[in-house]
Design an enzyme around this catalytic site. Structure first.
Site, PDB file in Angstrom:
ATOM      1  N   PRO A 151       8.713  -2.155  22.595  1.00  0.00           N
ATOM      2  CG  PRO A 151       8.579  -4.313  21.745  1.00  0.00           C
ATOM      3  CD  PRO A 151       8.321  -3.504  22.967  1.00  0.00           C
ATOM      4  CG  HIS A 152       9.003   2.457  20.018  1.00  0.00           C
ATOM      5  ND1 HIS A 152       9.597   2.107  21.221  1.00  0.00           N
ATOM      6  CD2 HIS A 152       9.677   3.540  19.584  1.00  0.00           C
ATOM      7  CE1 HIS A 152      10.564   2.964  21.499  1.00  0.00           C
ATOM      8  NE2 HIS A 152      10.646   3.841  20.511  1.00  0.00           N
ATOM      9  CB  CYS A 153       9.810   0.685  14.439  1.00  0.00           C
ATOM     10  SG  CYS A 153       8.692  -0.536  13.723  1.00  0.00           S
TER      11      CYS A 153
END
Length: 153
Positions: free
Chosen positions: A66-68
């Site tokens: 998960p990344h942002c």
């Protein structure tokens, strides 16, 4: 960016609780906010969820990244965790996820974001690395195994 610069023992978490993807991401966001008080856990969580809505970050073999990009984030931040039990993450291979590496990067760091994601995905593509990380019994051990594996890659 090296994994050592991205990750810390305090954000290497064994057996992170969470009965769903959302709960895991919430717990990751809270762990980040505890270590980086200038970052709001709700904002981190909402950005991670917004990215998941674009498509699952489950990359297969029980792994998710998960990344942002995050407003107010001054440098890349990584969180490595194992879960028990594994959680449905809507991965393409339909395998539940028990190994996650969450990545936050500054809002304007598009190329660094992509390069770091590629580096992390490459590390997790090795089945021996995945099994070592899954066998870790503490956050310190998880951190050490990840750093050693990245250095050997």
């Amino acid at each position: 960016m090296t994994l050592e610069a991205l990750l810390s023992p305090r954000l290497s978490l064994c057996n992170l609780a969470g009965s769903s993807k959302k709960k895991l991401l919430l717990n990751i966001a809270q762990a980040i906010a505890e270590q980086y008080p200038q970052l709001d856990s709700d904002t981190v969580f909402n950005q991670l969820i917004a990215r998941e809505r674009l498509g699952s970050t489950g990359i297969g073999e029980g792994v998710a990244i998960p990344h942002c990009r995050l407003p107010g984030c001054e440098h890349p931040i990584g969180v490595l965790c194992t879960t028990e039990p594994a959680v449905d993450f809507d991965a393409a291979d339909r395998q539940p996820v028990d190994l996650l590496f969450a990545l936050l990067v500054p809002e304007d760091s598009e190329q660094e974001h992509l390069d770091t994601l590629a580096q992390i995905a490459g590390l997790f593509s090795d089945s021996r690395v995945r099994e070592k990380l899954r066998a870790a019994e503490s956050g310190d051990e998880l951190y050490g195994l990840a750093i050693d594996s990245a250095a050997a890659a």
